[in-house]
Design a protein around this motif. Structure first.
Motif, PDB file in Angstrom:
ATOM      1  N   THR A 181      -5.152  -4.167   2.152  1.00 21.52           N
ATOM      2  CA  THR A 181      -4.277  -5.045   1.402  1.00 21.52           C
ATOM      3  C   THR A 181      -2.789  -4.654   1.778  1.00 21.52           C
ATOM      4  N   ASP A 182      -2.008  -5.429   1.387  1.00 25.69           N
ATOM      5  CA  ASP A 182      -0.706  -5.324   1.834  1.00 25.69           C
ATOM      6  C   ASP A 182      -0.018  -3.707   1.096  1.00 25.69           C
ATOM      7  N   THR A 183      -0.552  -3.500   0.094  1.00 26.78           N
ATOM      8  CA  THR A 183      -0.057  -2.217  -0.803  1.00 26.78           C
ATOM      9  C   THR A 183      -0.953  -1.100  -0.578  1.00 26.78           C
ATOM     10  N   THR A 184      -2.268  -0.992  -0.328  1.00 22.10           N
ATOM     11  CA  THR A 184      -3.107  -0.033   0.092  1.00 22.10           C
ATOM     12  C   THR A 184      -3.754  -0.314   1.459  1.00 22.10           C
TER      13      THR A 184
END
Length: 74
Positions: free
Chosen positions: A36-39
């Motif tokens: 994802t964008d964060t992980t």
């Protein structure tokens, strides 16, 4: 009805079904967690997803092509 008028026989359909099952298995091998964008998920680069699964799919597609071009006996 004369069976000689059919393009495929029973073995062609069996080979088509086996090829389709192999392709489905290949696509299932490609599934898994995504980034994802964060992980970041390092599993997206696993050998199963980028090497094994496409080869399995290719084998399935080649077997399906063989099932289509195979000439029925008789």
């Amino acid at each position: 009805m004369d069976k000689k008028n059919f393009a495929f026989d029973k073995m062609n359909f069996i080979l088509l079904a086996v090829g389709m099952v192999i392709v489905i298995i290949g696509f299932l091998l490609m599934t898994g967690p995504n980034s994802t964008d964060t992980t970041f998920e390092p599993d997206i680069f696993s050998a199963r997803r980028i090497k094994v699964a496409p080869v399995v799919c290719l084998v399935g597609f080649v077997s399906m092509v063989y099932a289509v071009v195979r000439k029925p006996k008789g």
